[in-house]
Design a protein around this motif. Sequence first.
Motif, PDB file in Angstrom:
ATOM      1  N   LEU A 154     -71.984  -2.522  93.262  1.00 49.95           N
ATOM      2  CA  LEU A 154     -72.404  -3.716  92.537  1.00 49.95           C
ATOM      3  C   LEU A 154     -71.198  -4.521  92.057  1.00 49.95           C
ATOM      4  N   VAL A 155     -70.190  -3.842  91.563  1.00 52.57           N
ATOM      5  CA  VAL A 155     -68.981  -4.522  91.103  1.00 52.57           C
ATOM      6  C   VAL A 155     -68.254  -5.169  92.278  1.00 52.57           C
ATOM      7  N   ASP A 156     -68.204  -4.469  93.417  1.00 54.77           N
ATOM      8  CA  ASP A 156     -67.543  -5.031  94.597  1.00 54.77           C
ATOM      9  C   ASP A 156     -68.269  -6.273  95.112  1.00 54.77           C
ATOM     10  N   ARG A 157     -69.594  -6.271  95.040  1.00 56.57           N
ATOM     11  CA  ARG A 157     -70.379  -7.425  95.492  1.00 56.57           C
ATOM     12  C   ARG A 157     -70.176  -8.648  94.608  1.00 56.57           C
ATOM     13  N   THR A 158     -70.099  -8.423  93.314  1.00 55.28           N
ATOM     14  CA  THR A 158     -69.973  -9.553  92.399  1.00 55.28           C
ATOM     15  C   THR A 158     -68.538 -10.005  92.233  1.00 55.28           C
ATOM     16  N   GLY A 159     -67.603  -9.174  92.618  1.00 52.78           N
ATOM     17  CA  GLY A 159     -66.198  -9.553  92.536  1.00 52.78           C
ATOM     18  C   GLY A 159     -65.643  -9.488  91.130  1.00 52.78           C
ATOM     19  N   ASP A 160     -66.265  -8.730  90.238  1.00 51.39           N
ATOM     20  CA  ASP A 160     -65.800  -8.643  88.867  1.00 51.39           C
ATOM     21  C   ASP A 160     -64.824  -7.498  88.649  1.00 51.39           C
ATOM     22  N   ALA A 161     -64.448  -6.807  89.713  1.00 54.33           N
ATOM     23  CA  ALA A 161     -63.530  -5.691  89.565  1.00 54.33           C
ATOM     24  C   ALA A 161     -62.151  -6.217  89.205  1.00 54.33           C
ATOM     25  N   PRO A 162     -61.418  -5.499  88.355  1.00 58.99           N
ATOM     26  CA  PRO A 162     -60.072  -5.950  88.016  1.00 58.99           C
ATOM     27  C   PRO A 162     -59.181  -5.911  89.237  1.00 58.99           C
ATOM     28  N   LYS A 163     -58.391  -6.952  89.431  1.00 59.47           N
ATOM     29  CA  LYS A 163     -57.536  -7.054  90.607  1.00 59.47           C
ATOM     30  C   LYS A 163     -56.105  -6.754  90.207  1.00 59.47           C
ATOM     31  N   LYS A 164     -55.373  -6.097  91.130  1.00 61.10           N
ATOM     32  CA  LYS A 164     -53.971  -5.786  90.879  1.00 61.10           C
ATOM     33  C   LYS A 164     -53.157  -7.061  90.989  1.00 61.10           C
ATOM     34  N   LYS A 165     -52.182  -7.184  90.117  1.00 58.20           N
ATOM     35  CA  LYS A 165     -51.298  -8.340  90.174  1.00 58.20           C
ATOM     36  C   LYS A 165     -50.182  -8.035  91.171  1.00 58.20           C
ATOM     37  N   SER A 166     -49.908  -8.987  92.002  1.00 57.45           N
ATOM     38  CA  SER A 166     -48.783  -8.807  92.917  1.00 57.45           C
ATOM     39  C   SER A 166     -47.503  -9.107  92.157  1.00 57.45           C
ATOM     40  N   SER A 167     -46.366  -8.683  92.691  1.00 57.14           N
ATOM     41  CA  SER A 167     -45.106  -8.897  91.985  1.00 57.14           C
ATOM     42  C   SER A 167     -44.784 -10.381  91.879  1.00 57.14           C
ATOM     43  N   ALA A 168     -45.186 -11.194  92.860  1.00 57.45           N
ATOM     44  CA  ALA A 168     -44.931 -12.628  92.802  1.00 57.45           C
ATOM     45  C   ALA A 168     -45.818 -13.282  91.746  1.00 57.45           C
ATOM     46  N   ALA A 169     -47.047 -12.775  91.596  1.00 57.29           N
ATOM     47  CA  ALA A 169     -47.969 -13.358  90.636  1.00 57.29           C
ATOM     48  C   ALA A 169     -47.580 -12.977  89.210  1.00 57.29           C
ATOM     49  N   SER A 170     -46.927 -11.850  89.048  1.00 53.63           N
ATOM     50  CA  SER A 170     -46.577 -11.422  87.696  1.00 53.63           C
ATOM     51  C   SER A 170     -45.278 -12.027  87.211  1.00 53.63           C
ATOM     52  N   GLY A 171     -44.612 -12.817  88.048  1.00 51.35           N
ATOM     53  CA  GLY A 171     -43.415 -13.518  87.609  1.00 51.35           C
ATOM     54  C   GLY A 171     -42.127 -12.756  87.891  1.00 51.35           C
ATOM     55  N   GLU A 172     -42.209 -11.620  88.573  1.00 48.31           N
ATOM     56  CA  GLU A 172     -41.008 -10.853  88.876  1.00 48.31           C
ATOM     57  C   GLU A 172     -40.389 -11.409  90.146  1.00 48.31           C
ATOM     58  N   LYS A 173     -39.084 -11.375  90.202  1.00 45.39           N
ATOM     59  CA  LYS A 173     -38.377 -11.831  91.414  1.00 45.39           C
ATOM     60  C   LYS A 173     -38.094 -10.634  92.290  1.00 45.39           C
ATOM     61  N   ALA A 174     -38.348 -10.808  93.574  1.00 45.57           N
ATOM     62  CA  ALA A 174     -38.084  -9.732  94.529  1.00 45.57           C
ATOM     63  C   ALA A 174     -36.627  -9.807  94.957  1.00 45.57           C
TER      64      ALA A 174
END
Length: 173
Positions: free
Chosen positions: A151-171
Amino acid sequence: MMRLLFIGLWVCLVTLLASYGGAYWMAGSAGAKSEEPYLAGLEYRRLDPINVPMIIDGTVRGYVIAKLVFTADAGTLRKLPIDPQIFVTNAAFDEIYTEGRIEFGKLSKYNLAEMMANIRMRANEKLKGDVITEILVDGINYIDKSEIRALVDRTGDAPKKKSSAASGEKATH
């Protein structure tokens, strides 16, 4: 001028005495109202839904969701110093958690009458008297843990992991 002064004092005195008399009369009639008998009879109270985890082999396999209603004498409920809903909810949770085992692939009928009688008995023991008359089932359901995830997967309300680029860290390479 003196006549006007005496009329003014007379009006003030009559107003004060009328106010005092009205307040005294209202105070006397308020006590009589509180002693009036209340309407006696059974009172139905709906409990909030109870979510009980079903733990099998050390893991949560699903949840039992129960909606219950209890009946009690209205006069007895008014005399209680604490709300009996707390004790009924606790007794229901204990009964479902300890006695309401669900095994995979072996869904069987439960003796609801016996479960409700046990909940009533446990709640009345805590309330130290015969307060609760009956426990009624408004709804009872079992939701498997996998169904919740689907049910959570269908509605898309599951918490998503932040990518390193999205979290503001520089690779760094």
